[in-house]
Design a protein around this motif. Structure first.
Motif, PDB file in Angstrom:
ATOM      1  N   PRO A  14       0.813  -1.230   0.000  1.00 22.67           N
ATOM      2  CA  PRO A  14       0.000   0.000   0.000  1.00 22.67           C
ATOM      3  C   PRO A  14       0.837   1.267   0.000  1.00 22.67           C
ATOM      4  CG  PRO A  14      -0.919  -1.605   1.520  1.00 22.67           C
ATOM      5  CD  PRO A  14       0.404  -2.144   1.072  1.00 22.67           C
ATOM      6  N   PHE A  15       1.931   1.269   0.761  1.00 29.56           N
ATOM      7  CA  PHE A  15       2.785   2.449   0.802  1.00 29.56           C
ATOM      8  C   PHE A  15       3.665   2.541  -0.440  1.00 29.56           C
ATOM      9  CE2 PHE A  15       1.738   1.634   5.228  1.00 29.56           C
ATOM     10  CZ  PHE A  15       1.441   2.903   5.695  1.00 29.56           C
ATOM     11  N   LEU A  20       0.803   8.119  -3.853  1.00 30.35           N
ATOM     12  CA  LEU A  20       1.345   8.891  -4.970  1.00 30.35           C
ATOM     13  C   LEU A  20       2.484   9.770  -4.466  1.00 30.35           C
ATOM     14  CD1 LEU A  20      -1.888  10.015  -6.857  1.00 30.35           C
ATOM     15  CD2 LEU A  20      -0.492   7.980  -7.222  1.00 30.35           C
ATOM     16  N   GLN A  21       3.550   9.822  -5.223  1.00 32.28           N
ATOM     17  CA  GLN A  21       4.741  10.545  -4.776  1.00 32.28           C
ATOM     18  C   GLN A  21       4.637  12.027  -5.129  1.00 32.28           C
ATOM     19  OE1 GLN A  21       8.439   8.521  -5.470  1.00 32.28           O
ATOM     20  NE2 GLN A  21       7.536   6.516  -5.162  1.00 32.28           N
ATOM     21  N   GLN A 169      10.790   2.224   7.837  1.00 36.61           N
ATOM     22  CA  GLN A 169      10.784   3.034   9.064  1.00 36.61           C
ATOM     23  C   GLN A 169       9.747   4.152   8.954  1.00 36.61           C
ATOM     24  OE1 GLN A 169      12.737   2.815  12.068  1.00 36.61           O
ATOM     25  NE2 GLN A 169      11.191   4.304  12.681  1.00 36.61           N
ATOM     26  N   ALA A 170       9.630   4.755   7.776  1.00 35.47           N
ATOM     27  CA  ALA A 170       8.616   5.788   7.562  1.00 35.47           C
ATOM     28  C   ALA A 170       7.212   5.196   7.620  1.00 35.47           C
ATOM     29  CB  ALA A 170       8.845   6.476   6.212  1.00 35.47           C
ATOM     30  N   HIS A 171       7.025   3.986   7.111  1.00 33.07           N
ATOM     31  CA  HIS A 171       5.716   3.329   7.185  1.00 33.07           C
ATOM     32  C   HIS A 171       5.333   3.073   8.651  1.00 33.07           C
ATOM     33  CE1 HIS A 171       6.902   1.433   3.044  1.00 33.07           C
ATOM     34  NE2 HIS A 171       6.845   2.742   2.996  1.00 33.07           N
ATOM     35  N   PHE A 172       6.294   2.575   9.433  1.00 31.86           N
ATOM     36  CA  PHE A 172       6.061   2.322  10.852  1.00 31.86           C
ATOM     37  C   PHE A 172       5.698   3.620  11.573  1.00 31.86           C
ATOM     38  CE2 PHE A 172       8.172   2.649  15.028  1.00 31.86           C
ATOM     39  CZ  PHE A 172       7.407   1.748  15.751  1.00 31.86           C
ATOM     40  N   THR A 173       6.452   4.674  11.299  1.00 33.09           N
ATOM     41  CA  THR A 173       6.210   5.951  11.960  1.00 33.09           C
ATOM     42  C   THR A 173       4.855   6.519  11.571  1.00 33.09           C
ATOM     43  OG1 THR A 173       8.589   6.393  11.927  1.00 33.09           O
ATOM     44  CG2 THR A 173       7.142   8.265  12.338  1.00 33.09           C
ATOM     45  N   PHE A 174       4.473   6.356  10.324  1.00 37.97           N
ATOM     46  CA  PHE A 174       3.170   6.849   9.872  1.00 37.97           C
ATOM     47  C   PHE A 174       2.041   6.156  10.630  1.00 37.97           C
ATOM     48  CE2 PHE A 174      -0.547   6.859   7.149  1.00 37.97           C
ATOM     49  CZ  PHE A 174      -0.612   8.192   6.746  1.00 37.97           C
TER      50      PHE A 174
END
Length: 592
Positions: A14-15, A20-21, A169-174
């Protein structure tokens, strides 16, 4: 006996494929998505599945989004959804038969998505939100609950928010930072206060937890089978810990949130884990003068479907060629490759090119998306569900795609051309990925700027027919495909035929000159000299030299743990080589 400890983590795809970037429109903020969540529960045709007509009504009428952007989000979510290849091909056939906007809208109206998961998907677009605070102090998320980024990641996130799509790490933080907001979007409207806030004793239904499985999965312990979140929480011991009530058939929001925070961790199949403990592979073949060695890691031997990752970095002045089951269905990332020629001829799940330059990448069918980010002078040849390009310059994309190529902000001097190659098993690979030859929208890009608005100036051109040359994949393989699937567009086919005619006329002119044997020898030597000068000046000599097979074990099983080229070079006489000249590898054009 020691009790198993459950682990929960953010799903990769999903991420990776869904966010979308580009910074999302302000109308996709939590405030407006709360309104949408309340709206869909009170309207027919919106819950539990949301059809295109109602989403268009909400997006364009309520959120004031352009219709192209509304369809882009809807189509992107559907691209993430697992469909049988036969269903994908049937959808492509239905679209290809549309001869008017009205017919196209009628076909699109047949498409629907899971409402709760789509709400989470829309909120997840905040992953690439850019804030003034982020740009000034480098804090990863504009919230006091977010952790401070590590010094090593700060340099990247400060300047390249798009890397978050691959950053576990960004997915976890989100998830950690926005968990309460995500749960709030899933509760029924009756459990919200007048201000739209959840009340203290709110409940979360099992259907809502199933929606949350779009973002979360887990296992009872590391190394065991992976389950969607709702399957994991169907186990009685975990249900009691997460506050499940059999009477209401729902979870206490507070207890569920507390349990999720305790169980939440990094994805054990993410990029970090792949780099740390995935299989490390090195190239057996290195071109003379190359100062770097390619670095490759993969988790395809252990990861479940949807989490298979292959990372390739710093392929420098080399030719890489692979068709392997280890690639099939994997998410591929090519990072900082330079002056390389890369052929990955297997059906793939997704491909990302990041910070590559002066390279050619030829791909097998890509089920979801090919994303080119921060690249320079890169040529990509692909059949893909979607193609997206952002912050790149002087790149050429030869694509066969059923969706409009997505051109994100920051591009300059892009060239879009038709798909112009084939290899023997291509059509079989396309069928397994659910990709057809029509519709083909390669020449109708969708340009997306900030806030979803189109940019003022176009950043692309269509490849002029005068510059068009087919590409031949220089390896011998098995299969039945013997031409470009769907053929070339008429204008390009006409230009190619005209060029072939000029070659035949030249050959006739040389033949009619009635040169003596010495004259023929001198003329041949002159042509060869000019041809080799062109090879050196254009840089194509490197590509031809790198096709010489290495004297190493090239078995498909890789017994030494080494990634090797699996093909020997082959060009058929009379075909166009990778740069469009009419000769076989190692041969010069004939003077007569």
């Amino acid at each position: 006996m020691e009790q198993a400890t459950p682990s929960v983590w953010a799903r990769l795809e999903p991420f990776l494929l869904g966010a979308l970037q580009v910074p999302p429109p302000t109308k996709l903020s939590l405030h407006y998505l709360r309104k949408m969540a309340a709206y869909v529960h009170t309207r027919d045709g919106c819950y539990p599945h949301l059809g295109w007509p109602m989403w268009r009504h909400i997006a364009c009428g309520k959120l004031q989004l352009p219709e192209d952007l509304a369809w882009l989000y809807f189509e992107t979510f559907d691209l993430l959804t697992l469909h049988a290849p036969e269903d994908r091909l049937g959808w492509a056939e239905a679209l290809s038969q549309c001869s008017s906007p009205k017919e196209l809208d009628r076909v699109r109206s047949r498409l629907s998505v899971d409402t709760l998961q789509f709400l989470l998907f829309l909120y997840m677009q905040q992953l690439n939100r850019v804030s003034l605070r982020t740009s000034l102090i480098g804090e990863e998320w504009p919230s006091p609950r977010a952790r401070s980024p590590s010094p090593s990641s700060d340099r990247e996130t400060k300047t390249n928010s798009q890397n978050k799509n691959w950053d576990d790490q960004a997915h976890f933080t989100f998830i950690q930072t926005h968990l309460s907001d995500l749960l709030e979007l899933l509760v029924e409207p009756g459990q919200l206060s007048r201000s739209g806030q959840v009340v203290r004793d709110s409940q979360v239904s099992m259907e809502a937890v199933q929606g949350l499985s779009f973002l979360l999965e887990g296992s009872m312990s590391r190394g065991r089978a992976v389950h969607p979140l709702h399957k994991l929480l169907s186990r009685p011991p975990l249900q009691s810990q997460a506050g499940y009530s059999k009477l209401s058939r729902s979870f206490s929001l507070q207890q569920l949130q507390a349990w999720l925070r305790q169980a939440l961790g990094l994805n054990p199949f993410g990029v970090s884990a792949c780099l740390r403990s995935g299989k490390k592979l090195a190239w057996a073949h290195q071109v003379e003068g190359s100062m770097k060695r390619a670095k490759i890691a993969r988790n395809t031997h252990m990861a479940p479907p949807g989490s298979k990752v292959v990372l390739m970095s710093q392929v420098f002045r080399q030719t890489l060629a692979k068709d392997s089951d280890k690639l099939a269905g994997a998410n591929i990332k090519l990072h900082r490759c330079s002056e390389a020629f890369i052929y990955l001829l297997s059906p793939l799940r997704s491909v990302s090119l990041d910070k590559c330059r002066n390279s050619t990448v030829v791909l097998g069918p890509v089920e979801t998306s090919v994303h080119v980010q921060s690249c320079e002078n890169v040529r990509v040849v692909c059949v893909a569900g979607r193609v997206a390009v952002g912050a790149s310059s002087h790149c050429t994309i030869h694509a066969l795609t059923p969706t409009r190529p997505l051109l994100l902000p920051g591009n300059t001097a892009l060239t879009l051309g038709p798909y112009h190659t084939y290899y023997p098993s291509l059509e079989d690979h396309m069928a397994s990925a659910g990709l057809a030859v029509i519709p083909n929208a390669w020449d109708r890009p969708l340009m997306l700027g900030n806030e979803g608005a189109p940019p003022d100036n176009p950043s692309y051109r269509l490849l002029p027919t005068s510059e068009f040359c087919p590409l031949v994949i220089p390896f011998q393989m098995e299969g039945d495909t013997c031409e470009v699937p769907g053929g070339l567009p008429p204008l390009y086919k006409k230009a190619l035929d005209a060029r072939e005619l000029r070659v035949q006329e030249w050959q006739k002119t040389v033949k009619d000159a009635h040169l003596t044997k010495d004259q023929r020898r001198q003329f041949q030597a002159l042509v060869e000299q000019k041809f080799h000068e062109w090879l050196l000046e254009s840089g194509h000599r490197q590509q031809l030299d790198s096709l010489i097979p290495p004297t190493v074990n090239t078995s498909a099983e890789e017994p030494s743990g080494t990634w090797v080229d699996t093909y020997g070079p082959k060009h058929r006489p009379g075909e166009t080589n990778p740069e469009g000249s009419r000769h076989a590898v190692g041969q010069t054009p004939m003077a007569c």
